[in-house]
Write a protein that holds these residues in place. Structure first.
Motif, PDB file in Angstrom:
ATOM      1  N   ARG A 255       0.700  -1.050  -0.077  1.00 35.75           N
ATOM      2  CA  ARG A 255       0.161  -0.293  -0.387  1.00 35.75           C
ATOM      3  C   ARG A 255       0.935   1.438  -0.618  1.00 35.75           C
ATOM      4  O   ARG A 255       2.185   1.255   0.600  1.00 35.75           O
ATOM      5  CB  ARG A 255      -0.860   0.203   1.236  1.00 35.75           C
ATOM      6  N   THR A 256       0.071   3.007  -0.267  1.00 36.20           N
ATOM      7  CA  THR A 256       1.148   3.574  -0.541  1.00 36.20           C
ATOM      8  C   THR A 256       0.222   4.851   0.143  1.00 36.20           C
ATOM      9  O   THR A 256      -1.305   4.913   0.014  1.00 36.20           O
ATOM     10  CB  THR A 256       1.556   3.584  -1.796  1.00 36.20           C
ATOM     11  N   ASN A 257       1.055   6.080   0.496  1.00 33.05           N
ATOM     12  CA  ASN A 257       0.259   7.177   0.868  1.00 33.05           C
ATOM     13  C   ASN A 257      -0.746   7.366   1.856  1.00 33.05           C
ATOM     14  O   ASN A 257      -0.583   6.266   2.549  1.00 33.05           O
ATOM     15  CB  ASN A 257       0.726   8.228  -0.363  1.00 33.05           C
ATOM     16  N   GLY A 258      -2.103   7.549   1.234  1.00 31.86           N
ATOM     17  CA  GLY A 258      -3.179   7.814   2.133  1.00 31.86           C
ATOM     18  C   GLY A 258      -4.741   6.274   2.187  1.00 31.86           C
ATOM     19  O   GLY A 258      -4.986   6.688   1.817  1.00 31.86           O
ATOM     20  N   ALA A 259      -3.628   5.701   3.121  1.00 24.58           N
ATOM     21  CA  ALA A 259      -3.938   4.620   2.510  1.00 24.58           C
ATOM     22  C   ALA A 259      -5.167   4.165   3.581  1.00 24.58           C
ATOM     23  O   ALA A 259      -4.349   3.998   5.070  1.00 24.58           O
ATOM     24  CB  ALA A 259      -3.014   3.433   2.439  1.00 24.58           C
ATOM     25  N   ILE A 260      -6.010   4.332   3.304  1.00 23.68           N
ATOM     26  CA  ILE A 260      -7.237   4.534   5.207  1.00 23.68           C
ATOM     27  C   ILE A 260      -7.750   2.650   4.613  1.00 23.68           C
ATOM     28  O   ILE A 260      -8.692   2.207   3.235  1.00 23.68           O
ATOM     29  CB  ILE A 260      -7.967   5.589   4.578  1.00 23.68           C
ATOM     30  N   ILE A 261      -7.898   2.138   5.940  1.00 24.05           N
ATOM     31  CA  ILE A 261      -7.405   0.779   5.922  1.00 24.05           C
ATOM     32  C   ILE A 261      -9.581   0.970   6.704  1.00 24.05           C
ATOM     33  O   ILE A 261     -10.317  -0.081   6.185  1.00 24.05           O
ATOM     34  CB  ILE A 261      -7.159  -0.286   6.953  1.00 24.05           C
ATOM     35  N   LYS A 262      -9.530   1.354   7.786  1.00 23.58           N
ATOM     36  CA  LYS A 262     -10.817   1.299   8.615  1.00 23.58           C
ATOM     37  C   LYS A 262     -12.127   1.496   8.112  1.00 23.58           C
ATOM     38  O   LYS A 262     -12.174   2.402   7.494  1.00 23.58           O
ATOM     39  CB  LYS A 262     -10.063   1.825   9.738  1.00 23.58           C
ATOM     40  N   GLY A 263     -12.478   0.579   8.151  1.00 22.99           N
ATOM     41  CA  GLY A 263     -14.182   1.038   7.438  1.00 22.99           C
ATOM     42  C   GLY A 263     -14.010   0.513   6.293  1.00 22.99           C
ATOM     43  O   GLY A 263     -15.231   0.842   5.385  1.00 22.99           O
ATOM     44  N   PHE A 264     -13.124   0.476   5.300  1.00 27.29           N
ATOM     45  CA  PHE A 264     -13.174  -0.065   3.856  1.00 27.29           C
ATOM     46  C   PHE A 264     -12.733  -1.574   3.932  1.00 27.29           C
ATOM     47  O   PHE A 264     -11.836  -1.489   2.582  1.00 27.29           O
ATOM     48  CB  PHE A 264     -11.861   0.891   3.178  1.00 27.29           C
TER      49      PHE A 264
END
Length: 453
Positions: A255-264
């Protein structure tokens, strides 16, 4: 009498000029040629301005090349802007060569006809530097169907270098390598970074884990013969994709940079084994995507952090992370890396892309026309592109998710955008060229690119 006066005046004039010239020699002042002084005194103008452009004004003189320099065999790097004369044939006189230079064919019944010299092909400018360090990094698997085993049969075979070092570590820092790479700025070299800083910072990357991307392959006890990597971008195409479980089923997840995981998690998965970033993109992501839920890099026991060195900031932050100390200087001075990477991060979990690898990607895979513009010094492959192409060079099989596809206008910039935002295009990356490259790699069977039907 008039004739005598004119002759006397001429003699006096020349005498004065000679006296001035002798005085100038005595005082060691810069001189103009005596012939020009006489012409000026007599009112005769030169055919060329005294300080007009010379015939060599177009030449760029580069520093001499040491005999041990790794680039010593790359002739076009050091002969750029110079005319390359064709070799003199055994039956060709020097006069015929001169005629060739003037684009005239010398016809002589006693000799073969010599064709006019063709104009030299344009050579690469100095900042390209299409010559690289070679690293003997044996494959970590015995995969019979790896990308390396197939790439030679595709259109990418001539571009692909198996021996290119993807990562840099302590043993790469030598005075010779510093001299070579100091010619290239930004992510493409060590330009602007002094040798002592490199030694001080890269010395912490001194274990095999630092130069192997998949450093835990054997320790993980994988039963598969082939390493499978999922490379996850942040594109809006992943929204409602339901690809989370598929992504997590790979051996490695990038993954890279603004990798938002929580909730997705259902769309993008939950695992991160490799997180790619530069200090600049990390700080910008924390500012730009805080409202969407981005708090910093993913933190887990299996997560490795792969720095993309865009400035000296990256070297300084990397050293602070490895030593669990505050950043001691630069823009991030005083910042505590524990805030971003957690308490348990160790030097073995850190990696840093080699500048040769970044320059190689730019030169051979993403040679954008931006390199001919005023933005050439800031252009580089995007962080996501670097991550995907690094996986291509280290994994046996690669699946790409969340990367731009030709129908990108249908999707928001990021999968976590609450409202639709069009993809932004900036001068430092060529995202359309990258999009076309993903299509070509997918068509060649080298990656499996996720696209909506």
């Amino acid at each position: 009498m008039g004739l005598h006066r004119r002759l006397l005046f001429a003699v006096l004039t020349v005498s004065c000029v000679l006296i001035v010239y002798i005085l100038a020699l005595t005082l060691e002042r810069p001189l103009v040629p005596l012939y020009d002084l006489i012409q000026r005194a007599s009112g005769v103008s030169s055919e060329e301005p005294l300080h007009g452009p010379s015939n060599d004004a177009h030449l760029t003189f580069l520093p001499p090349v040491p005999s041990s320099h790794p680039d010593r065999d790359v002739g076009n790097l050091y002969l750029m802007h110079h005319k390359v004369q064709k070799p003199l044939l055994a039956n060709e006189t020097s006069k015929s060569r001169s005629d060739d230079a003037n684009n005239k064919t010398r016809i002589d019944t006693k000799r073969p006809t010599v064709k006019p010299a063709q104009p030299a092909k344009p050579t690469d400018p100095s900042f390209i530097g299409d010559s690289y360090m070679s690293a003997d990094v044996p494959p970590q698997t015995g995969c019979p169907d790896s990308i390396r085993s197939r790439v030679g049969k595709t259109e990418f075979g001539a571009r692909f270098l198996e021996s290119i070092p993807v990562l840099q570590w302590a043993r790469h820092v030598t005075p010779e390598q510093h001299w070579r790479l100091s010619h290239y700025p930004g992510a493409h070299g060590w330009g602007g970074i002094d040798y002592n800083t490199l030694v001080e910072t890269l010395s912490v990357l001194n274990s095999p884990a630092n130069w192997q991307m998949l450093d835990n392959w054997k320790a993980a006890g994988n039963k598969s013969e082939c390493s499978r990597c999922a490379v996850v971008g942040n594109g809006g195409i992943l929204k409602n994709s339901q690809k989370g479980k598929e992504i997590d089923s790979h051996h490695y997840v990038f993954r890279t940079n603004g990798a938002i995981i929580k909730g997705f998690e259902e769309d993008v998965g939950s695992r991160t084994t490799h997180y790619t970033f530069s200090t600049n993109t990390l700080m910008n992501s924390m500012l730009s995507y805080a409202g969407d839920g981005y708090r910093g890099p993913p933190v887990s026991k299996e997560t490795r952090y792969v720095f993309l060195p865009d400035h000296d900031r990256d070297y300084l932050l990397m050293k602070a992370v490895a030593t669990h100390t505050l950043v001691d200087r630069g823009r991030e001075k005083g910042k505590n890396p524990v805030k971003y990477f957690g308490e348990d991060v160790s030097a073995e979990k850190l990696k840093m892309y080699h500048p040769d690898f970044i320059r190689y990607l730019r030169n051979r895979f993403l040679r954008s026309t931006t390199l001919k513009s005023k933005f050439k010094n800031i252009y580089r492959p995007s962080t996501g592109a670097t991550m995907l192409l690094a996986a291509l060079h280290t994994c046996d099989q690669v699946s790409a998710y969340g990367f731009m596809t030709p129908d990108y206008k249908k999707y928001s910039d990021h999968y976590y955008d609450k409202n639709y935002h069009p993809v932004g295009f900036y001068a430092n990356h060529d995202l359309r060229m990258e999009m076309n490259l993903w299509q070509q790699l997918h068509k060649a069977g080298l990656i499996r690119l996720y696209m909506h039907n």
